[in-house]
Design a protein around this motif. Sequence first.
Motif, PDB file in Angstrom:
ATOM      1  N   GLU A 714       6.422  -2.307   5.501  1.00 42.30           N
ATOM      2  CA  GLU A 714       6.715  -1.369   4.424  1.00 42.30           C
ATOM      3  C   GLU A 714       6.064  -1.819   3.124  1.00 42.30           C
ATOM      4  OE1 GLU A 714      11.080   0.412   5.642  1.00 42.30           O
ATOM      5  OE2 GLU A 714      10.960  -1.072   4.024  1.00 42.30           O
ATOM      6  N   ASP A 715       5.611  -0.838   2.344  1.00 47.22           N
ATOM      7  CA  ASP A 715       5.236  -1.054   0.957  1.00 47.22           C
ATOM      8  C   ASP A 715       5.597   0.222   0.201  1.00 47.22           C
ATOM      9  OD1 ASP A 715       3.129   0.788   1.473  1.00 47.22           O
ATOM     10  OD2 ASP A 715       1.766  -0.837   2.017  1.00 47.22           O
ATOM     11  N   ASP A 716       5.072   0.395  -1.001  1.00 50.27           N
ATOM     12  CA  ASP A 716       5.491   1.571  -1.779  1.00 50.27           C
ATOM     13  C   ASP A 716       4.780   2.854  -1.360  1.00 50.27           C
ATOM     14  OD1 ASP A 716       2.949   1.307  -2.847  1.00 50.27           O
ATOM     15  OD2 ASP A 716       3.628   0.816  -4.881  1.00 50.27           O
ATOM     16  N   VAL A 718       1.781   3.803  -1.888  1.00 48.08           N
ATOM     17  CA  VAL A 718       0.816   4.305  -2.868  1.00 48.08           C
ATOM     18  C   VAL A 718      -0.222   3.249  -3.239  1.00 48.08           C
ATOM     19  CG1 VAL A 718       0.554   5.195  -5.217  1.00 48.08           C
ATOM     20  CG2 VAL A 718       2.525   5.883  -3.844  1.00 48.08           C
ATOM     21  N   THR A 719       0.204   2.025  -3.450  1.00 46.71           N
ATOM     22  CA  THR A 719      -0.647   0.986  -4.020  1.00 46.71           C
ATOM     23  C   THR A 719      -1.754   0.574  -3.059  1.00 46.71           C
ATOM     24  OG1 THR A 719       1.184   0.136  -5.339  1.00 46.71           O
ATOM     25  CG2 THR A 719      -0.675  -1.351  -4.973  1.00 46.71           C
ATOM     26  N   ALA A 720      -2.987   0.578  -3.561  1.00 44.51           N
ATOM     27  CA  ALA A 720      -4.117   0.125  -2.760  1.00 44.51           C
ATOM     28  C   ALA A 720      -4.010  -1.371  -2.514  1.00 44.51           C
ATOM     29  CB  ALA A 720      -5.425   0.449  -3.492  1.00 44.51           C
ATOM     30  N   ASP A 721      -4.340  -1.788  -1.312  1.00 45.01           N
ATOM     31  CA  ASP A 721      -4.352  -3.207  -0.941  1.00 45.01           C
ATOM     32  C   ASP A 721      -3.007  -3.881  -1.193  1.00 45.01           C
ATOM     33  OD1 ASP A 721      -7.133  -2.970  -0.338  1.00 45.01           O
ATOM     34  OD2 ASP A 721      -7.575  -3.177  -2.466  1.00 45.01           O
ATOM     35  N   ALA A 722      -1.926  -3.154  -0.941  1.00 45.37           N
ATOM     36  CA  ALA A 722      -0.592  -3.691  -1.223  1.00 45.37           C
ATOM     37  C   ALA A 722      -0.334  -4.981  -0.449  1.00 45.37           C
ATOM     38  CB  ALA A 722       0.472  -2.648  -0.884  1.00 45.37           C
ATOM     39  N   PHE A 723      -0.759  -5.041   0.804  1.00 44.73           N
ATOM     40  CA  PHE A 723      -0.502  -6.232   1.611  1.00 44.73           C
ATOM     41  C   PHE A 723      -1.225  -7.443   1.029  1.00 44.73           C
ATOM     42  CE2 PHE A 723      -1.677  -9.004   5.249  1.00 44.73           C
ATOM     43  CZ  PHE A 723      -0.403  -9.410   5.604  1.00 44.73           C
ATOM     44  N   ALA A 724      -2.499  -7.268   0.671  1.00 45.27           N
ATOM     45  CA  ALA A 724      -3.265  -8.374   0.097  1.00 45.27           C
ATOM     46  C   ALA A 724      -2.661  -8.848  -1.213  1.00 45.27           C
ATOM     47  CB  ALA A 724      -4.717  -7.948  -0.113  1.00 45.27           C
ATOM     48  N   LYS A 725      -1.997  -7.952  -1.923  1.00 48.81           N
ATOM     49  CA  LYS A 725      -1.366  -8.304  -3.197  1.00 48.81           C
ATOM     50  C   LYS A 725       0.034  -8.876  -3.017  1.00 48.81           C
ATOM     51  CE  LYS A 725      -3.922  -4.619  -5.566  1.00 48.81           C
ATOM     52  NZ  LYS A 725      -3.841  -3.244  -6.115  1.00 48.81           N
ATOM     53  N   GLN A 727       2.606  -7.197  -2.075  1.00 52.45           N
ATOM     54  CA  GLN A 727       3.597  -6.189  -2.449  1.00 52.45           C
ATOM     55  C   GLN A 727       4.055  -5.426  -1.200  1.00 52.45           C
ATOM     56  OE1 GLN A 727       1.969  -3.802  -5.644  1.00 52.45           O
ATOM     57  NE2 GLN A 727       1.188  -5.606  -6.711  1.00 52.45           N
ATOM     58  N   TYR A 728       4.799  -6.111  -0.352  1.00 49.49           N
ATOM     59  CA  TYR A 728       5.209  -5.522   0.922  1.00 49.49           C
ATOM     60  C   TYR A 728       6.428  -6.258   1.444  1.00 49.49           C
ATOM     61  CZ  TYR A 728       3.513  -9.657   3.345  1.00 49.49           C
ATOM     62  OH  TYR A 728       3.356 -10.942   3.791  1.00 49.49           O
ATOM     63  N   GLN A 729       7.005  -5.712   2.496  1.00 47.80           N
ATOM     64  CA  GLN A 729       8.008  -6.406   3.303  1.00 47.80           C
ATOM     65  C   GLN A 729       7.696  -6.170   4.770  1.00 47.80           C
ATOM     66  OE1 GLN A 729      11.998  -5.200   2.276  1.00 47.80           O
ATOM     67  NE2 GLN A 729      12.076  -6.505   0.465  1.00 47.80           N
ATOM     68  N   GLU A 749       9.762 -11.048   5.756  1.00 46.05           N
ATOM     69  CA  GLU A 749       8.762 -11.768   4.971  1.00 46.05           C
ATOM     70  C   GLU A 749       8.128 -10.819   3.959  1.00 46.05           C
ATOM     71  OE1 GLU A 749       4.437 -11.566   7.106  1.00 46.05           O
ATOM     72  OE2 GLU A 749       5.746 -13.143   7.855  1.00 46.05           O
ATOM     73  N   GLY A 750       7.441 -11.382   2.981  1.00 47.13           N
ATOM     74  CA  GLY A 750       6.798 -10.581   1.931  1.00 47.13           C
ATOM     75  C   GLY A 750       7.565 -10.670   0.631  1.00 47.13           C
ATOM     76  N   ASP A 751       6.858 -10.412  -0.460  1.00 53.14           N
ATOM     77  CA  ASP A 751       7.450 -10.520  -1.791  1.00 53.14           C
ATOM     78  C   ASP A 751       8.209  -9.269  -2.213  1.00 53.14           C
ATOM     79  OD1 ASP A 751       6.348 -13.044  -1.985  1.00 53.14           O
ATOM     80  OD2 ASP A 751       4.515 -12.325  -2.958  1.00 53.14           O
ATOM     81  N   GLY A 752       8.168  -8.228  -1.396  1.00 53.56           N
ATOM     82  CA  GLY A 752       8.870  -6.997  -1.750  1.00 53.56           C
ATOM     83  C   GLY A 752       7.961  -6.027  -2.479  1.00 53.56           C
TER      84      GLY A 752
END
Length: 823
Positions: A714-716, A718-725, A727-729, A749-752
Motif C-alpha cells: 500500500e501507498d497513497d 498518487v505519489t510517483a516512486d513511493a516505494f523508492a521514497k 512512503q509505503y507499507q 514493513e515500510g515507513d508508512g
Amino acid sequence: MKEKANTKPTALVKKLGLGLFLAAALQPAIASEVREYRQHHMQDGALVIDTSDSQVTLTPLNSAALEVHYQRDGMKQLPSFAIAPKNSTKTAQLKADVQAQLSVSEDALRLALGDLTAVIHKSPFAIEFERNGEPLLAEEHGFFANQTMRGFRFALQENEKLIGGGQRVLGMDRRGQRLPLYNKAHYGYTTESEQMYFGLPAVMSSNKYILLFDNSATGTMDLGASEQDVMQFEAVAGRSSYIVVAGNTYPQLIENYVDVTGRQPMPPRWAFGNFASRFGYHSEQEVRDVVEKFREEDFPLDALVLDLYWFGPDIQGHMGNLAWDNKAFPTPVDMMSDLNQQGINTILVTEPFVLSTAERWDSAVAANALAKNLAGQPKKFEFYFGNTGLIDVFSEDGRDWFWNIYKDLKEQGVAGWWGDLGEPEVHPSDTVHAVGMADEIHNAYGHRWAQMLFDNERAASPEERPFIMMRAGFPGSQRFGMIPWTGDVSREWGGLKPQVELSLQMGLLGFGYTHSDLGGFAGGEKFDRELYIRWLQYGVFQPVYRPHAQEHIAPEPVFHDLKTRNITREFVKLRYRLLPYNYTLAFENSQTGMPLMRPLFFDNENDLALMDNKDAYLWGNDFLVAPVTDEGAREVAVQLPGGVWFDYWNDNQYGGDMARVKVDLKTIPVLVRAGAFIPTVPDMRNTREYSSRNLRLDYYAHESAAQSSGYVYEDDGVTADAFAKGQYQKLMFAGERNDEATRFTFTREGDGYTGAPEGRSIELVLHNWQQVPTAINAGEQPLTIVSSEKQLSNNAAWFDKRAKTLHVKFAWDGSELPLTVSH
C-alpha cells in the motif's frame, strides 16, 4: 584479459553438427563471402570486433543480457529505442555488477557475463550463446544486409516453442508463422489476425531466452515458416542490432528483460477502478447525466473518458483542433472540477493528426511541428478524417508544440491521456521525420509519443503518476507508463475469445497492462446480454476495467436491463473489493516486470503443453481464471497446472490436470490456489475512499500447503516512486500447518504513507475448516469463540459449520503478531 580458452566445439555446435553449423554460416544466397574475424579490443566495457565486412560490438546490459550490434560503413544506424537509458549512478553500478570476462584462443573468443556467455567463432565468424555452460541460442548466418534489406538469422532447436510478436491472434506458440512487423489497425477482428495495432519484434523461447530485434523499421519476423529450423528477422532499414536475454526461470527471464528495456512505473490507484467510456460523449450535459446514472445505480466510478467529440461535433473534419467545442462543452473546467470532487478523473482522447482545415494547422506549420514531404514542406495526405498532416514526435519542435497543448489541458484539470491512432494508422512511406523516413521509424512512433508525454508529465508534476493509454508502441514503451489496449475488437463471441491470448503475449514482453474494450467495440446489431456479462466478468481479472464501444449499443452497464445491471454491479464491486490484491500485483510488476495476467506454464515450467493454453491464466500468483467465451456454456473444462485449487464462489476443490467447473450466468471459473491469502476491503464509491482499516484475509487451508505466505502493498496511490521514497507499507502474513495447530504471523514493513490507518481490524477467514478449534490466541490474548456471526467482533471467532469456514477477528496495530489456531 585471459589468453587461453577452450577451443573445442561448443555444445550447440556439436548438437547441430560442425558441418551444418559452418555451412549455415556461409549461406551464399545471403552473403557473397564468408565473414571473418580480423581483430578485437575492449572499449567502455564492450567487446568491439572488426570483421571482414562489419564492426560488431557486444555490450553487456546486465549479467544475463547482451546487445550485439553489427555496423557497416555507409549503413545508416538509428539509436536504440528498446534499451532503457541508464543514469550515471546506474551505469557505474552496472559496470560493478557485470564482471565480463574475456577469454581468447586461436579459434574463438568467449565473453562471459555470469549467467550468459557469448562464444564468438573467428572463422567463419559466428556467435552462439550459452547459459550456465549449456547451449542456448546460435546465429545461423547471423547478420545479413543488401541494398533493400538487413537482418539476422538464428538456428532453431527441434522442440523449441516461441511466444512473441506482440498483438496477434494465432495461438500462443508462434513458431511456423511469418509475422509482419508494421503496426497496423485491424478493425473488427475476431479469432484470427496476423497483423494488429501493436507488434513486437521479439520472442520468448521455451528454452528460456528472449531475443529482441532492436529495429523500428518495417519488417518481418519469420519464426521457422520459410525454413523450419531458422528464425529470420528482416527489415528495410533501421538499427542492425539484437539483444539476447537469458534466465533460469520464466519470471527471472522477464525480470532480466525489463532490467534492460525498463520497468513499468506504477499507475495511479484510480487506474484500477471502473471507467465510463464510449465512442463517444457528445456534450457536457451528457457527461454529467452519465455520472449521475452511475451514482443512482450504485456503480463505483473512478474515471470518465472523452472520445473525439470533445473537440468537434462530428467524427470527420475536426481532428487536430484539440480544443474544447464550447457549444457542446460550455464550461469544461467546471465540469472536470465537479467530477474531481466526486472522485472521478477525466481522460481525453488525442490523436497525432492535424487536418489541413483544423484550427491549429497554421500554428503547427509555423512551429515546424509536422513531418515533411520530400520537398521539405509539411506532408499532406488523405485520411478518413480529412486531408491531414502528422505531428513529428521525433523532432524537438514537434514535441514542444504538441506538449504545449497537453500542458494547457492539464492545467484545466485533465487527469489522464488516451493516445489513439498512434501506429500511426496512416503513414505514407515518403513521409520525412527528423530522424528518418516513415518506414524506418514507423513502429517507434507510439513509443516516442508516449515518451514525450511521460517525460513532460514527470517534469511538470514530478510527485504525481501519469496515466498514458496508447494503442501502439515498441519494446521498452512500458517504461513510459504506457497502458495498451487490444484495439477495435468486434462485439461478438469471436472477439472475446482471443483476449486472453493477446494480453498474455503482450504481458510476457513487458506490457503488463494490456486490456480489452470490455463488451467489445465494433459493430453488433443488437445487445447480447450474455456476451456482455461474460466480457465484464472477465474484466474483473484483467489489468484495466474499461467498458468501451460504439454508442449504438451502450457500453456502460448502467444503461441496460435490471438483470444485467444486478449481475455486473456485483462484479464491478468485486473489482473494488480486490483492490489490495490487484494493487499489490501492480507493485510486483513495477519491481520485477511480472505481468498481472500470467500464463499457466509459469506454474509448471517443464510442461510445454501448458504453453499452448490461451483460454485460462493466472491472475497474479493465487487466482486461476478461465473466461466463459462460448454462448450458453454451463460447464467449462479448465486445464490445471498442478496442485489443489478451490472454487472462489463455493469452495469446491479441484486437482489433477483438468477441472470441470459448473457455471451459470452469475459466475465464471475463478479458482484459488490452496494455501493462498486473498485480501479484500469493504465496498467503496471510488478508489479515493480506499482504506485497509478493515481488512479481510481469506486463507484457503489444505494439507498440501503446509506453509504459505502473502502480502499487501500500500501507498497513497498518487505519489510517483513511493516505494523508492519509503512512503509505503507492506502488510505481510504467513501460515504454517501441522497436526496440532495452524500458526499465523503478521508483520509490517515500510515507513508508512499519508492516509495509512494507524491500526487495522483483521477478519481472517479460514476456508476448508472442519471443526471448532480448541483454542485461538492472538499473541498472549485468547480469543472468544462465539456461537453466531452476529456476535463476531474484535478478539472473537465464529465457526460457520455449513460453509466450513472459521472467522477470526482481531485488532492489529502493525507490530509483529503471532496467531495460533489449535486444532
